[in-house]
Design a protein around this motif. Structure first.
Motif, PDB file in Angstrom:
ATOM      1  N   UNK A 105      -1.737 117.724 -15.651  1.00 30.82           N
ATOM      2  CA  UNK A 105      -0.996 116.922 -16.631  1.00 30.82           C
ATOM      3  C   UNK A 105      -1.410 117.289 -18.043  1.00 30.82           C
ATOM      4  N   UNK A 106      -2.695 117.516 -18.233  1.00 34.34           N
ATOM      5  CA  UNK A 106      -3.176 117.868 -19.569  1.00 34.34           C
ATOM      6  C   UNK A 106      -2.666 119.244 -19.968  1.00 34.34           C
ATOM      7  N   UNK A 107      -2.587 120.142 -19.026  1.00 36.11           N
ATOM      8  CA  UNK A 107      -2.047 121.471 -19.304  1.00 36.11           C
ATOM      9  C   UNK A 107      -0.608 121.387 -19.803  1.00 36.11           C
ATOM     10  N   UNK A 108       0.176 120.520 -19.175  1.00 40.73           N
ATOM     11  CA  UNK A 108       1.585 120.437 -19.550  1.00 40.73           C
ATOM     12  C   UNK A 108       1.773 119.862 -20.944  1.00 40.73           C
ATOM     13  N   UNK A 109       0.834 119.003 -21.361  1.00 39.86           N
ATOM     14  CA  UNK A 109       0.847 118.529 -22.740  1.00 39.86           C
ATOM     15  C   UNK A 109       2.171 117.889 -23.139  1.00 39.86           C
ATOM     16  N   UNK A 110       2.583 116.895 -22.394  1.00 40.87           N
ATOM     17  CA  UNK A 110       3.740 116.113 -22.807  1.00 40.87           C
ATOM     18  C   UNK A 110       3.351 115.267 -24.020  1.00 40.87           C
ATOM     19  N   UNK A 114       0.186 110.608 -24.265  1.00 40.50           N
ATOM     20  CA  UNK A 114      -0.928 109.808 -24.813  1.00 40.50           C
ATOM     21  C   UNK A 114      -0.501 108.406 -25.218  1.00 40.50           C
ATOM     22  N   UNK A 115       0.652 108.285 -25.858  1.00 40.59           N
ATOM     23  CA  UNK A 115       1.116 106.965 -26.250  1.00 40.59           C
ATOM     24  C   UNK A 115       1.323 106.054 -25.066  1.00 40.59           C
ATOM     25  N   UNK A 116       1.896 106.609 -24.011  1.00 37.46           N
ATOM     26  CA  UNK A 116       2.147 105.800 -22.819  1.00 37.46           C
ATOM     27  C   UNK A 116       0.844 105.386 -22.147  1.00 37.46           C
ATOM     28  N   UNK A 197      -9.658 112.636 -23.761  1.00 37.84           N
ATOM     29  CA  UNK A 197      -9.576 114.033 -23.329  1.00 37.84           C
ATOM     30  C   UNK A 197      -8.145 114.543 -23.450  1.00 37.84           C
ATOM     31  N   UNK A 198      -7.186 113.699 -23.128  1.00 40.35           N
ATOM     32  CA  UNK A 198      -5.779 114.103 -23.247  1.00 40.35           C
ATOM     33  C   UNK A 198      -5.414 114.328 -24.710  1.00 40.35           C
ATOM     34  N   UNK A 199      -5.858 113.431 -25.558  1.00 41.50           N
ATOM     35  CA  UNK A 199      -5.552 113.581 -26.985  1.00 41.50           C
ATOM     36  C   UNK A 199      -6.140 114.894 -27.499  1.00 41.50           C
ATOM     37  N   UNK A 200      -7.333 115.193 -27.029  1.00 48.12           N
ATOM     38  CA  UNK A 200      -7.978 116.433 -27.466  1.00 48.12           C
ATOM     39  C   UNK A 200      -7.342 117.656 -26.814  1.00 48.12           C
TER      40      UNK A 200
END
Lengths: 229, 229
Positions: A105-110, A114-116, A197-200
């Motif tokens: 999911x982090x790779x895909x970077x939608x 992060x907001x959700x 981590x996702x934000x980063x």
DNA sequence: TAAGCGTAGATCCTATAGGAAATGCGATTC
DNA sequence: GAATCGCATTTCCTATAGGATCTACGCTTA
């Protein structure tokens, strides 16, 4: 979960089987239907004042979630609560699947993700944590949504199916029936770490934080099991 | 799959819903029911000469496998065949789950397992590979049994559920309808490598050989997809 | 010609009824 | 006293019927 109300319309006479499914789910989560209890099709139909047909269909759906079990020509029974060992197994299985989800999911970077995720965490903070399902249902849904968002963002329908199949995601919360949510503060903190981590945009970190979270949940669930017994 | 005939007895009047399930499965695998085709409950009931009730139940079960999809008040439709991208996703999901299964199963070291795996490989060698489901069914079952044995030996019901949920294990073989099995020799060789790792008791090697096997299957399935299109 | 409406058919969903199997309980027998 | 047999009740399973909804086709009308 599996049912979605159509957007247009409003009343949209819902299918009876959905109501039955919902009623059974609540009864199971509240602990009113104890483990091992037989669930009679005819009996449940009388109790809910419907015909056996939609009850049969609702039970067929529930069986796929592992909440009830079916023996041919003998009907359905409520599945037993997890033993501490099974709960540990569930967490081990999550440790196989969910960190992989987080990584992908982090790779895909939608950009919306992060907001959700943050919204899910906020809802988690705001949700009540009482002992009945009606009370902690909002908490359950927020927690579930957080993990599901990640699973969906991994963008692999099969991993999503695998995640769904764990089902324990549902069953795990049966423990809270009569107890209330016990690990909210830890969960919120760990979810926030994952969000960071996702934000980063650090996929490897996201994987690791997910591991940390589930291992934390594993230890805490073991403690809950001991308290209950 | 999900149904088991009781050991004692013999005839053991099977539940009609099981027959319907079986008939639908065969029709799907043979490709007689093409992707997107609506599956009418009443129509299927007439065709199989049963009442709609068992058909409804069989379809509810099939929905959980992903072979058919249900739209409320609109009935069921045959799920679309996998695109090459989806097939790749399936293999990626297997890469998450099955190597972990192999690792854990090898750790548990069930002394019976190697013999059973070898039997599955032998059956794989002996099975016909024709284009109709009736022909390649034995092959499918031997392949399925090999992987399932490992999944079961991992001794974690949730990982087993996740493996089952992939379901693609079933759907993947829909591609062979009209084509026949194309990658038998490779599969046999790779299965044998995995077996060797189990015999040696080398869990890490078992994990790696499983990865090799699935990555091989991934590449070959991509090739099949191109041929078909 | 194209768009809108109405009717007919098919389909889904639910209820009801009846046969078959399983469970539970009491009586009989060793 | 314990085990077995038989009967009655419950429950599951399947069939049938009817109401509600959706789809398709033809007709009318602008």
């Amino acid at each position: 979960m599996a049912t979605k109300n159509q957007a247009s319309g409003g009343v949209s006479r819902q299918v009876l089987a959905d109501h039955v499914y919902e009623a059974l789910l609540v009864a199971l989560m509240d602990g009113r239907l104890e483990a091992g209890t037989p669930v009679s099709i005819d009996g449940m139909a009388r109790e809910l004042d419907v015909s056996p047909t939609p009850v049969r269909e609702a039970l067929a759906r529930l069986e796929a979630t592992g909440m009830v079990r079916r023996a041919a020509l003998r009907g359905y029974r409520v599945a037993p609560l997890f033993s501490p060992e099974e709960l540990a197994d569930l967490m081990d299985a999550r440790l196989v699947i969910e960190p992989a989800n987080a990584f992908m999911a982090c790779k895909h970077a939608d950009p919306q993700l992060p907001g959700q995720l943050e919204q899910a965490i906020e809802d988690l903070k705001a949700a009540p944590r009482g002992p009945s399902f009606a009370e902690f249902r909002a908490y359950w849904e927020a927690d579930e949504r957080f993990h599901r968002l990640i699973a969906e963002s991994a963008d692999n329908q099969f991993l999503l199916s695998a995640y769904n199949a764990l089902g324990g995601q549902v069953q795990r919360f049966r423990f809270f029936g009569g107890l209330g949510v016990t690990d909210a503060d830890y969960a919120i903190s760990e979810h926030t770490e994952i969000l960071k981590a996702f934000v980063a945009g650090n996929a490897e970190l996201a994987r690791q934080k997910m591991i940390d979270h589930i291992e934390g949940a594993k230890q805490r669930s073991q403690h809950d099991s001991e308290v209950r017994s």
